[in-house]
Motif scaffolding. Structure first.
Motif, PDB file in Angstrom:
ATOM      1  N   LYS A   1     -76.256 -24.154  46.981  1.00 38.28           N
ATOM      2  CA  LYS A   1     -75.907 -25.370  47.730  1.00 38.28           C
ATOM      3  C   LYS A   1     -77.152 -25.962  48.410  1.00 38.28           C
ATOM      4  O   LYS A   1     -77.408 -27.159  48.320  1.00 38.28           O
ATOM      5  CB  LYS A   1     -74.842 -25.021  48.781  1.00 38.28           C
ATOM      6  N   GLU A   2     -77.914 -25.112  49.083  1.00 39.23           N
ATOM      7  CA  GLU A   2     -79.124 -25.606  49.762  1.00 39.23           C
ATOM      8  C   GLU A   2     -80.111 -26.181  48.742  1.00 39.23           C
ATOM      9  O   GLU A   2     -80.770 -27.195  48.988  1.00 39.23           O
ATOM     10  CB  GLU A   2     -79.789 -24.461  50.554  1.00 39.23           C
ATOM     11  N   TYR A   3     -80.181 -25.526  47.582  1.00 35.09           N
ATOM     12  CA  TYR A   3     -81.095 -25.951  46.524  1.00 35.09           C
ATOM     13  C   TYR A   3     -80.711 -27.334  45.988  1.00 35.09           C
ATOM     14  O   TYR A   3     -81.552 -28.217  45.814  1.00 35.09           O
ATOM     15  CB  TYR A   3     -81.055 -24.908  45.406  1.00 35.09           C
ATOM     16  N   ILE A   4     -79.428 -27.550  45.732  1.00 31.98           N
ATOM     17  CA  ILE A   4     -78.966 -28.832  45.195  1.00 31.98           C
ATOM     18  C   ILE A   4     -79.142 -29.949  46.222  1.00 31.98           C
ATOM     19  O   ILE A   4     -79.567 -31.054  45.902  1.00 31.98           O
ATOM     20  CB  ILE A   4     -77.480 -28.737  44.743  1.00 31.98           C
ATOM     21  N   VAL A   5     -78.838 -29.649  47.471  1.00 34.17           N
ATOM     22  CA  VAL A   5     -79.026 -30.647  48.528  1.00 34.17           C
ATOM     23  C   VAL A   5     -80.511 -31.017  48.618  1.00 34.17           C
ATOM     24  O   VAL A   5     -80.875 -32.184  48.758  1.00 34.17           O
ATOM     25  CB  VAL A   5     -78.484 -30.125  49.876  1.00 34.17           C
ATOM     26  N   ALA A   6     -81.373 -30.004  48.466  1.00 35.89           N
ATOM     27  CA  ALA A   6     -82.814 -30.247  48.492  1.00 35.89           C
ATOM     28  C   ALA A   6     -83.221 -31.167  47.344  1.00 35.89           C
ATOM     29  O   ALA A   6     -83.968 -32.134  47.540  1.00 35.89           O
ATOM     30  CB  ALA A   6     -83.570 -28.916  48.384  1.00 35.89           C
ATOM     31  N   LEU A   7     -82.713 -30.859  46.158  1.00 38.07           N
ATOM     32  CA  LEU A   7     -83.030 -31.684  44.983  1.00 38.07           C
ATOM     33  C   LEU A   7     -82.574 -33.119  45.197  1.00 38.07           C
ATOM     34  O   LEU A   7     -83.300 -34.073  44.920  1.00 38.07           O
ATOM     35  CB  LEU A   7     -82.272 -31.144  43.765  1.00 38.07           C
ATOM     36  N   HIS A   8     -81.352 -33.241  45.677  1.00 40.95           N
ATOM     37  CA  HIS A   8     -80.755 -34.558  45.861  1.00 40.95           C
ATOM     38  C   HIS A   8     -81.567 -35.384  46.865  1.00 40.95           C
ATOM     39  O   HIS A   8     -81.908 -36.537  46.614  1.00 40.95           O
ATOM     40  CB  HIS A   8     -79.313 -34.371  46.360  1.00 40.95           C
ATOM     41  N   LEU A   9     -81.899 -34.779  47.988  1.00 40.52           N
ATOM     42  CA  LEU A   9     -82.598 -35.522  49.024  1.00 40.52           C
ATOM     43  C   LEU A   9     -84.011 -35.893  48.628  1.00 40.52           C
ATOM     44  O   LEU A   9     -84.489 -36.974  48.962  1.00 40.52           O
ATOM     45  CB  LEU A   9     -82.648 -34.701  50.321  1.00 40.52           C
ATOM     46  N   THR A  10     -84.698 -34.989  47.930  1.00 40.97           N
ATOM     47  CA  THR A  10     -86.085 -35.293  47.597  1.00 40.97           C
ATOM     48  C   THR A  10     -86.186 -36.226  46.401  1.00 40.97           C
ATOM     49  O   THR A  10     -87.205 -36.857  46.200  1.00 40.97           O
ATOM     50  CB  THR A  10     -86.905 -34.014  47.316  1.00 40.97           C
TER      51      THR A  10
ATOM     52  N   GLU B   1     -64.318 -25.342  45.445  1.00 41.81           N
ATOM     53  CA  GLU B   1     -64.642 -25.938  46.753  1.00 41.81           C
ATOM     54  C   GLU B   1     -66.085 -26.441  46.781  1.00 41.81           C
ATOM     55  O   GLU B   1     -66.358 -27.568  47.189  1.00 41.81           O
ATOM     56  CB  GLU B   1     -64.484 -24.904  47.897  1.00 41.81           C
ATOM     57  N   LEU B   2     -66.996 -25.571  46.330  1.00 43.28           N
ATOM     58  CA  LEU B   2     -68.411 -25.928  46.372  1.00 43.28           C
ATOM     59  C   LEU B   2     -68.693 -27.099  45.429  1.00 43.28           C
ATOM     60  O   LEU B   2     -69.442 -28.014  45.766  1.00 43.28           O
ATOM     61  CB  LEU B   2     -69.277 -24.721  45.989  1.00 43.28           C
ATOM     62  N   LEU B   3     -68.045 -27.066  44.278  1.00 43.15           N
ATOM     63  CA  LEU B   3     -68.238 -28.141  43.301  1.00 43.15           C
ATOM     64  C   LEU B   3     -67.815 -29.481  43.913  1.00 43.15           C
ATOM     65  O   LEU B   3     -68.546 -30.476  43.829  1.00 43.15           O
ATOM     66  CB  LEU B   3     -67.401 -27.833  42.057  1.00 43.15           C
ATOM     67  N   GLU B   4     -66.642 -29.486  44.550  1.00 46.67           N
ATOM     68  CA  GLU B   4     -66.146 -30.729  45.163  1.00 46.67           C
ATOM     69  C   GLU B   4     -67.084 -31.203  46.275  1.00 46.67           C
ATOM     70  O   GLU B   4     -67.392 -32.387  46.389  1.00 46.67           O
ATOM     71  CB  GLU B   4     -64.729 -30.524  45.735  1.00 46.67           C
ATOM     72  N   GLU B   5     -67.533 -30.251  47.077  1.00 43.28           N
ATOM     73  CA  GLU B   5     -68.409 -30.592  48.196  1.00 43.28           C
ATOM     74  C   GLU B   5     -69.720 -31.207  47.691  1.00 43.28           C
ATOM     75  O   GLU B   5     -70.186 -32.225  48.201  1.00 43.28           O
ATOM     76  CB  GLU B   5     -68.703 -29.327  49.016  1.00 43.28           C
ATOM     77  N   LEU B   6     -70.305 -30.575  46.681  1.00 38.90           N
ATOM     78  CA  LEU B   6     -71.579 -31.076  46.153  1.00 38.90           C
ATOM     79  C   LEU B   6     -71.406 -32.416  45.439  1.00 38.90           C
ATOM     80  O   LEU B   6     -72.266 -33.286  45.513  1.00 38.90           O
ATOM     81  CB  LEU B   6     -72.206 -30.043  45.207  1.00 38.90           C
TER      82      LEU B   6
ATOM     83  N   SER C   1     -73.059 -35.249  38.786  1.00 37.31           N
ATOM     84  CA  SER C   1     -71.731 -35.110  38.178  1.00 37.31           C
ATOM     85  C   SER C   1     -71.364 -33.627  38.074  1.00 37.31           C
ATOM     86  O   SER C   1     -72.225 -32.753  38.198  1.00 37.31           O
ATOM     87  CB  SER C   1     -71.747 -35.706  36.766  1.00 37.31           C
ATOM     88  N   GLU C   2     -70.107 -33.393  37.788  1.00 33.96           N
ATOM     89  CA  GLU C   2     -69.616 -32.019  37.644  1.00 33.96           C
ATOM     90  C   GLU C   2     -70.362 -31.304  36.517  1.00 33.96           C
ATOM     91  O   GLU C   2     -70.777 -30.159  36.655  1.00 33.96           O
ATOM     92  CB  GLU C   2     -68.119 -32.052  37.345  1.00 33.96           C
ATOM     93  N   ALA C   3     -70.567 -32.017  35.400  1.00 30.75           N
ATOM     94  CA  ALA C   3     -71.253 -31.413  34.248  1.00 30.75           C
ATOM     95  C   ALA C   3     -72.687 -31.012  34.630  1.00 30.75           C
ATOM     96  O   ALA C   3     -73.147 -29.907  34.305  1.00 30.75           O
ATOM     97  CB  ALA C   3     -71.279 -32.398  33.088  1.00 30.75           C
ATOM     98  N   GLU C   4     -73.383 -31.919  35.330  1.00 28.41           N
ATOM     99  CA  GLU C   4     -74.767 -31.612  35.743  1.00 28.41           C
ATOM    100  C   GLU C   4     -74.797 -30.399  36.659  1.00 28.41           C
ATOM    101  O   GLU C   4     -75.617 -29.491  36.495  1.00 28.41           O
ATOM    102  CB  GLU C   4     -75.366 -32.811  36.491  1.00 28.41           C
ATOM    103  N   LEU C   5     -73.899 -30.396  37.617  1.00 32.25           N
ATOM    104  CA  LEU C   5     -73.881 -29.294  38.598  1.00 32.25           C
ATOM    105  C   LEU C   5     -73.614 -27.956  37.906  1.00 32.25           C
ATOM    106  O   LEU C   5     -74.257 -26.955  38.212  1.00 32.25           O
ATOM    107  CB  LEU C   5     -72.833 -29.564  39.677  1.00 32.25           C
ATOM    108  N   CYS C   6     -72.680 -27.958  36.952  1.00 32.61           N
ATOM    109  CA  CYS C   6     -72.359 -26.708  36.248  1.00 32.61           C
ATOM    110  C   CYS C   6     -73.542 -26.236  35.407  1.00 32.61           C
ATOM    111  O   CYS C   6     -73.865 -25.050  35.375  1.00 32.61           O
ATOM    112  CB  CYS C   6     -71.121 -26.883  35.370  1.00 32.61           C
ATOM    113  N   THR C   7     -74.201 -27.178  34.733  1.00 30.13           N
ATOM    114  CA  THR C   7     -75.371 -26.820  33.912  1.00 30.13           C
ATOM    115  C   THR C   7     -76.476 -26.247  34.794  1.00 30.13           C
ATOM    116  O   THR C   7     -77.103 -25.238  34.470  1.00 30.13           O
ATOM    117  CB  THR C   7     -75.907 -28.075  33.183  1.00 30.13           C
TER     118      THR C   7
END
Length: 203
Positions: free
Chosen positions: A84-93, A12-17, A24-30
């Motif tokens: 999740k908050e961390y990835i959203v932060a990375l993405h936005l900044t 679920e979290l993977l799809e949401e992010l 990408s899925e690979a980046e998120l997993c790494t």
């Protein structure tokens, strides 16, 4: 807690992010693996976050700014950032869409979280941005924005506000979209070496 859950991202979290960020899925997993290595609890504390920021600014003091950035991303206000908050932060900044980025910038400047920005809040964030600019670099700033006070004043004038006025989120976003100069003034532009270092960290 079974190990399967802790070392792998939930579907679920993977799809949401994936749908909310450019990763990408690979980046998120790494990143999830390295996130767990750095933060076995699955959470980043404010101190850890400030430490990460500090390592990028050896010649300046990013503590205040890091604190504000942390507050703006700690959406559930529990004093930690989860993955999740961390990835959203990375993405936005680093590369979020302009509108999302501006919504985040508004949250950053809305220090007390009351839904509007005052002149003193602008000054507070601008001051924390100045702390990150090495003193030598500050000398090369334009005359009308070479102190936090001057820069805050300039931003305020762009919005055509009186000293005690407030800026709403809609006004803020519209104002910045209409005027590229405001965008430059309200953000800390990461020097290339920081961007490179961020990339290295993610490898």
């Amino acid at each position: 807690m079974g190990n399967t859950k802790s070392s792998a991202l939930s579907k679920e979290l993977l799809e949401e992010l994936k749908s909310n960020t450019k990763y990408s899925e690979a980046e998120l997993c790494t990143w999830y693996q390295s996130f767990l290595k750095e933060c076995p609890s699955g959470k980043i504390t404010k101190q850890q976050f400030e430490g990460i920021y500090a390592s990028f600014f050896p010649n300046a003091d990013p503590t205040e700014y890091a604190r504000h950035v942390f507050r703006s991303f700690d959406t559930n206000a529990d004093g930690t950032l989860d993955f999740k908050e961390y990835i959203v932060a990375l993405h936005l900044t680093s590369g979020g869409k302009t509108l999302q980025k501006l919504e985040w910038a508004f949250a950053l400047y809305d220090v007390d979280g009351n839904g509007t920005i005052s002149k003193s809040e602008i000054l507070e964030i601008v001051r924390s941005i100045f702390n990150m600019i090495p003193v030598d670099d500050q000398k090369h700033l334009p005359e009308d924005e070479n102190t936090p006070e001057k820069r805050a004043e300039k931003i305020w004038e762009f919005f055509g506000k009186k000293d005690n006025d407030k800026i709403s989120e809609g006004e803020f976003i519209q104002g910045v979209m209409d005027n590229k100069d405001i965008l430059r003034l309200i953000q800390y532009d990461e020097p290339q070496k920081i961007k490179d270092k961020l990339k290295e960290k993610k490898q």
